[in-house]
Write a protein that holds these residues in place. Sequence first.
Motif, PDB file in Angstrom:
ATOM      1  N   PHE A 337       0.803  -1.212   0.000  1.00 51.55           N
ATOM      2  CA  PHE A 337       0.000   0.000   0.000  1.00 51.55           C
ATOM      3  C   PHE A 337       0.843   1.272   0.000  1.00 51.55           C
ATOM      4  O   PHE A 337       0.319   2.374   0.108  1.00 51.55           O
ATOM      5  CB  PHE A 337      -0.960   0.006   1.197  1.00 51.55           C
ATOM      6  CG  PHE A 337      -1.875  -1.187   1.215  1.00 51.55           C
ATOM      7  CD1 PHE A 337      -2.996  -1.227   0.392  1.00 51.55           C
ATOM      8  CD2 PHE A 337      -1.594  -2.294   2.000  1.00 51.55           C
ATOM      9  CE1 PHE A 337      -3.827  -2.340   0.380  1.00 51.55           C
ATOM     10  CE2 PHE A 337      -2.421  -3.416   1.996  1.00 51.55           C
ATOM     11  CZ  PHE A 337      -3.543  -3.437   1.188  1.00 51.55           C
ATOM     12  N   LYS A 338       2.156   1.070  -0.108  1.00 51.04           N
ATOM     13  CA  LYS A 338       3.082   2.209  -0.189  1.00 51.04           C
ATOM     14  C   LYS A 338       2.901   3.209   0.958  1.00 51.04           C
ATOM     15  O   LYS A 338       2.972   4.427   0.770  1.00 51.04           O
ATOM     16  CB  LYS A 338       2.935   2.948  -1.528  1.00 51.04           C
ATOM     17  CG  LYS A 338       3.026   2.032  -2.744  1.00 51.04           C
ATOM     18  CD  LYS A 338       4.452   1.687  -3.074  1.00 51.04           C
ATOM     19  CE  LYS A 338       4.580   0.645  -4.171  1.00 51.04           C
ATOM     20  NZ  LYS A 338       4.750  -0.728  -3.774  1.00 51.04           N
ATOM     21  N   ILE A 339       2.575   2.705   2.129  1.00 49.92           N
ATOM     22  CA  ILE A 339       2.489   3.582   3.298  1.00 49.92           C
ATOM     23  C   ILE A 339       3.888   3.649   3.912  1.00 49.92           C
ATOM     24  O   ILE A 339       4.556   2.624   4.016  1.00 49.92           O
ATOM     25  CB  ILE A 339       1.480   3.010   4.321  1.00 49.92           C
ATOM     26  CG1 ILE A 339       0.087   2.980   3.683  1.00 49.92           C
ATOM     27  CG2 ILE A 339       1.463   3.815   5.612  1.00 49.92           C
ATOM     28  CD1 ILE A 339      -0.991   2.426   4.590  1.00 49.92           C
ATOM     29  N   PRO A 340       4.365   4.837   4.306  1.00 51.00           N
ATOM     30  CA  PRO A 340       5.714   4.901   4.886  1.00 51.00           C
ATOM     31  C   PRO A 340       5.819   4.004   6.121  1.00 51.00           C
ATOM     32  O   PRO A 340       4.861   3.877   6.897  1.00 51.00           O
ATOM     33  CB  PRO A 340       5.870   6.372   5.282  1.00 51.00           C
ATOM     34  CG  PRO A 340       4.807   7.108   4.560  1.00 51.00           C
ATOM     35  CD  PRO A 340       3.720   6.151   4.237  1.00 51.00           C
ATOM     36  N   ARG A 341       6.993   3.417   6.285  1.00 48.28           N
ATOM     37  CA  ARG A 341       7.207   2.423   7.323  1.00 48.28           C
ATOM     38  C   ARG A 341       6.817   2.897   8.731  1.00 48.28           C
ATOM     39  O   ARG A 341       6.145   2.184   9.462  1.00 48.28           O
ATOM     40  CB  ARG A 341       8.677   1.999   7.306  1.00 48.28           C
ATOM     41  CG  ARG A 341       8.951   0.913   8.284  1.00 48.28           C
ATOM     42  CD  ARG A 341      10.392   0.486   8.277  1.00 48.28           C
ATOM     43  NE  ARG A 341      10.488  -0.588   9.225  1.00 48.28           N
ATOM     44  CZ  ARG A 341      10.358  -1.867   8.921  1.00 48.28           C
ATOM     45  NH1 ARG A 341      10.151  -2.238   7.684  1.00 48.28           N
ATOM     46  NH2 ARG A 341      10.427  -2.783   9.847  1.00 48.28           N
ATOM     47  N   LYS A 342       7.243   4.094   9.069  1.00 45.40           N
ATOM     48  CA  LYS A 342       7.008   4.553  10.443  1.00 45.40           C
ATOM     49  C   LYS A 342       5.515   4.676  10.733  1.00 45.40           C
ATOM     50  O   LYS A 342       5.025   4.254  11.776  1.00 45.40           O
ATOM     51  CB  LYS A 342       7.708   5.898  10.682  1.00 45.40           C
ATOM     52  CG  LYS A 342       9.228   5.774  10.683  1.00 45.40           C
ATOM     53  CD  LYS A 342       9.873   7.058  11.156  1.00 45.40           C
ATOM     54  CE  LYS A 342      11.250   6.864  11.721  1.00 45.40           C
ATOM     55  NZ  LYS A 342      12.339   6.570  10.864  1.00 45.40           N
ATOM     56  N   LYS A 343       4.810   5.238   9.763  1.00 44.88           N
ATOM     57  CA  LYS A 343       3.368   5.400   9.911  1.00 44.88           C
ATOM     58  C   LYS A 343       2.702   4.032  10.006  1.00 44.88           C
ATOM     59  O   LYS A 343       1.852   3.782  10.866  1.00 44.88           O
ATOM     60  CB  LYS A 343       2.844   6.128   8.665  1.00 44.88           C
ATOM     61  CG  LYS A 343       1.913   7.268   8.961  1.00 44.88           C
ATOM     62  CD  LYS A 343       1.254   7.655   7.651  1.00 44.88           C
ATOM     63  CE  LYS A 343       0.904   9.104   7.594  1.00 44.88           C
ATOM     64  NZ  LYS A 343       0.757   9.548   6.216  1.00 44.88           N
ATOM     65  N   ALA A 344       3.115   3.131   9.100  1.00 47.63           N
ATOM     66  CA  ALA A 344       2.514   1.789   9.054  1.00 47.63           C
ATOM     67  C   ALA A 344       2.720   1.065  10.377  1.00 47.63           C
ATOM     68  O   ALA A 344       1.811   0.413  10.898  1.00 47.63           O
ATOM     69  CB  ALA A 344       3.123   0.986   7.907  1.00 47.63           C
ATOM     70  N   THR A 345       3.932   1.191  10.945  1.00 47.70           N
ATOM     71  CA  THR A 345       4.235   0.479  12.179  1.00 47.70           C
ATOM     72  C   THR A 345       3.303   0.909  13.302  1.00 47.70           C
ATOM     73  O   THR A 345       2.721   0.063  13.999  1.00 47.70           O
ATOM     74  CB  THR A 345       5.688   0.772  12.619  1.00 47.70           C
ATOM     75  OG1 THR A 345       6.544   0.566  11.510  1.00 47.70           O
ATOM     76  CG2 THR A 345       6.105  -0.126  13.750  1.00 47.70           C
ATOM     77  N   ILE A 346       3.149   2.225  13.456  1.00 51.36           N
ATOM     78  CA  ILE A 346       2.308   2.710  14.557  1.00 51.36           C
ATOM     79  C   ILE A 346       0.852   2.302  14.338  1.00 51.36           C
ATOM     80  O   ILE A 346       0.191   1.765  15.232  1.00 51.36           O
ATOM     81  CB  ILE A 346       2.421   4.244  14.689  1.00 51.36           C
ATOM     82  CG1 ILE A 346       3.860   4.600  15.069  1.00 51.36           C
ATOM     83  CG2 ILE A 346       1.444   4.776  15.734  1.00 51.36           C
ATOM     84  CD1 ILE A 346       4.134   6.074  15.180  1.00 51.36           C
ATOM     85  N   LEU A 347       0.402   2.498  13.106  1.00 53.50           N
ATOM     86  CA  LEU A 347      -0.983   2.163  12.773  1.00 53.50           C
ATOM     87  C   LEU A 347      -1.268   0.686  13.070  1.00 53.50           C
ATOM     88  O   LEU A 347      -2.233   0.333  13.758  1.00 53.50           O
ATOM     89  CB  LEU A 347      -1.205   2.452  11.285  1.00 53.50           C
ATOM     90  CG  LEU A 347      -2.625   2.262  10.774  1.00 53.50           C
ATOM     91  CD1 LEU A 347      -3.497   3.366  11.349  1.00 53.50           C
ATOM     92  CD2 LEU A 347      -2.656   2.305   9.247  1.00 53.50           C
ATOM     93  N   LEU A 348      -0.387  -0.197  12.572  1.00 50.43           N
ATOM     94  CA  LEU A 348      -0.623  -1.636  12.740  1.00 50.43           C
ATOM     95  C   LEU A 348      -0.487  -2.058  14.198  1.00 50.43           C
ATOM     96  O   LEU A 348      -1.261  -2.877  14.691  1.00 50.43           O
ATOM     97  CB  LEU A 348       0.348  -2.438  11.862  1.00 50.43           C
ATOM     98  CG  LEU A 348       0.080  -2.277  10.371  1.00 50.43           C
ATOM     99  CD1 LEU A 348       1.249  -2.775   9.543  1.00 50.43           C
ATOM    100  CD2 LEU A 348      -1.203  -3.007   9.993  1.00 50.43           C
TER     101      LEU A 348
END
Length: 453
Positions: A337-348
Amino acid sequence: MIKQREQWGSKLGFILAAAGSAVGLGNIWKFPYLVGENGGAAFIILYLICVLLVGLPAVMAEILIGRTTQKNPVGCFRELSKKNPFWMGVGLLGIITGFIILSYYNVIAGWSLGYIIESVKGSFHNMENPEIAGELFFQNSTNFKWVLPLHAGFMFFTIAIIYSGVNKGIEKASKFLMPALLLFIFILVVRGITLDGAQKGIDYLLKADFSSVTAKTVSLALGQAFFSLSLGMGALLTYGSYMSKKDNIITSSVSIVALDTLIAIFAGFMIFPALFALQMQPDQGPALIFNILPVMFNSIPGGYFFRILFFILLSVAALTSTISLLEVITAYVVDEFKIPRKKATILLGVIVFLIGIPNALSFGVMQDFTIFGKTFFNLFDYIASNIFLPLGGLCITIFVGWFWKKQDVVDNITEGSKGISPIIINIWFYLVKFIVPVLIFLIFLTSLGIITI
Ligand code: TRP
């Protein structure tokens, strides 16, 4: 700008990270009580056979898929199967399994964190028997004010490591945490086997009593090998996707499997000699770690210190596993989904925390809320360990054995493995093609209760 995919800084970094994923609550909490309940050394021997015949070949197969494509589980199967929806579904099943396992595994990991605090506070002082410790455990695990902050706290540590990426996060943490874990376990084994009366426990671990072995025992041993080696949901596949083509898959896999197995056996040698020395029963099941061990340390010289060390060990082992679970789903979301890693980590991390809340409350306020007669926690564990992991493992090995061109499989595994005889590679290939799927399938049917032997 598309950032280049990260790679492990060194072969050792990869081995420690993957061994960190493998070594976890499965080794230190579950393996010893399975040994205790299933005939001591007889179970260990069965376990070793399962690891060699099924575990090691499957580890190599998963790492191979990841390293060849350098993608997350869904991306790997998209590339190798030329967009076949069934195989992409297998990758997706792995991601879903990752969510499920992390959401309940993190709860137990949180408990171990809580027990470091209890140990430091000296809560187990003057407790003479495991029943009183059982009482404390009951009070804690049913109290949402205890379980939820710990669940959140452990998720926070997991997110913090994954947030920093593969090199600066997972690899750096593993290079520090894994040697620490080895040192702690070594200290605790030495403490255990040097107690007066420890010999009985050592004998128990070394003497094989095959009279209690049944088909159920074999199924338990194989299931344990699977869970302990983090197989069946693309965790090793994801870690393999950060591996360089120059590195040797075969020797790395042997090191990972050897470390995982040794640490499980060491955990036995850490616990049983001490249990027997203090004349406690070995077959206490899951309660062993939280009810019996804390009390056991009371009768051991230096017990206050060793008890704290033990729960730190348990938490460290759990942490290197939770990070691998969060990494699988993060890699998927970042790639697909091409979400930046840092954002993805917190979200997940936050999503998994929320999914985990009913699991955390399954021992207390939600214990009467059952689906198919199981609490959330038991249901999640059952679905993941007994259905999704074997199914995933089955599909992954069938893919490598039957749907990937043999020449491609051989070429890819040979890359970076100079000097390994083609005979070994062939033995591996035929194990993956025939033996591994058949055994997993049989065990699958047994654990679903379709075959009863
Ligand atoms: N292997 C870990 C243990 O023994 C648990 C674990 C981490 C896991 N990642 C996994 C299990 C992926 C299955 C799949 O505690």
